[in-house]
Design an enzyme around this catalytic site. Structure first.
Site: not given
Ligand SMILES: C[S@@+](CC[C@H](N)C(=O)[O-])C[C@H]1O[C@@H](n2cnc3c(N)ncnc32)[C@H](O)[C@@H]1O
Length: 317
Positions: A124, A126-128, A130, A148, A191, A247
């Site tokens: 998961c 985006a936006p990247g 990590k 993502d 994440d 978070c």
């Molecule tokens: C907490 S954010 C991730 C932040 C990212 N790891 C960073 O550090 O920039 C959670 C992400 O999960 C994505 N998401 C939502 N549903 C999802 C799914 N079924 N599978 C994978 N990712 C998903 C969202 O689009 C979102 O970008």
């Protein structure tokens, strides 16, 4: 009169915080300090992009401009800046010398600890923030698959990677729970999409602020989080490690999700080591009892870290 006013404002903010987080009062340690932290401005954390420059250089450049910069004990690349209002606007940001990122968010990639020659999956991504941190920890070597399903967010990730000079990442756009099992990874990061309670804080006017959940964030979060964590585990190569992070403070999105994994797969929890205050995972919430190993998970609270709230579990097969 002034201090009486201040006292009244503090009391009112305390009661708003207490109302919002009432269900968690039983387990958040020193709840008054927690509420106080949510209305205290935190320093900005800048993650120096070590693919482009050195932490000392950025520190020096910012101090010459009058900023007060301290090093974080967590890792050399993390700088804390106390009197900065728009971290994205400085010349050094435009040059890709650093990426503004919450300190606790940066801790997660440090806990993943990817090595330069490894194959890593960020399920998961985006936006990247990590992904790009892990890429620099890997010295732009090995391969990260950054996945993502959110198209617009993936575009932001691709922009960020380009801006930071990262070249060891490929992207994919699967729903994480359907990510193909063809390839196995040394490290997987989940994440997860979450309710984001760790970002809640109050401004000087007493207004509650929080980052709005992205469009497409699932509403049935715990169910999706469990599916994502199970898939993350199934993607591990023998001996691989899996990090689950959110978070949020909600045990239904944290310990209950990890509990499901422990019940469904031969997974175990391992201790996390980083020099920061933290609280252990819960062993009980309402009528649910969790596995004793849950104490290895970390709950990161703003009054302990000076950053946003996080939950992290380090898992091994
Ligand atoms: C907490 S954010 C991730 C932040 C990212 N790891 C960073 O550090 O920039 C959670 C992400 O999960 C994505 N998401 C939502 N549903 C999802 C799914 N079924 N599978 C994978 N990712 C998903 C969202 O689009 C979102 O970008």
């Amino acid at each position: 009169m002034g201090s009486l006013m201040l006292g009244t404002e503090v009391m009112s903010l305390m009661s708003t915080c207490a109302a919002v987080f009432a269900p968690y009062m039983a387990f958040i340690p020193d709840f008054a300090a927690f509420c106080a932290a949510l209305q205290t401005p935190q320093p900005y954390c800048l993650r120096v992009n070590t693919l482009r420059t050195r932490p000392e250089t950025v520190r020096e450049l910012l101090m010459r401009q009058g900023y007060s910069v301290t090093a974080s004990p967590i890792a050399d690349e993390l700088l804390l800046v106390h009197n900065l209002t728009h971290p994205g606007r400085l010349r050094e940001a435009l040059l890709g010398y650093y990426h503004p990122q919450a300190l606790t968010s940066a801790m997660v990639s440090r806990i993943v600890a990817p090595q330069p020659d490894e194959l890593v999956c960020d399920l998961c991504a985006a936006p990247g923030s990590k992904t790009s941190h892990m890429a620099q920890l890997m010295h732009n070597q090995g391969v990260i698959v950054a996945n993502d399903p959110a198209h617009a967010r993936l575009a932001m990730l691709e922009y960020n990677l380009k801006h930071l000079g990262i070249s060891n990442v490929v992207t994919s756009r699967y729903r994480g729970q359907n990510f193909p099992l063809r390839c196995k990874f040394a490290r997987v990061l989940v994440d997860a999409p979450c309710s984001g309670e760790g970002n809640y804080h109050w401004d000087k006017q007493g207004r509650m602020q929080h980052v709005r959940r992205g469009i497409g964030t699932p509403t049935d979060l715990p169910r999706v989080q469990k599916q994502l964590l199970l898939r993350g585990f199934d993607l591990l190569a023998p001996g691989g490690s899996l990090i689950y992070a959110t978070c949020t403070y909600n045990p239904a999105e944290n310990e209950a999700v990890v509990q499901e994994l422990l019940e469904q797969r031969p997974a175990t929890l391992q201790p996390i080591t980083l020099p920061t205050l933290h609280s252990p995972g819960l062993l009980q919430w309402k009528e649910d009892i969790y596995d004793a190993r849950m104490q290895h998970c970390w709950r990161l609270y703003p009054h302990q870290t000076g950053s946003v709230g996080f939950f992290v579990a380090s898992i091994r097969a």
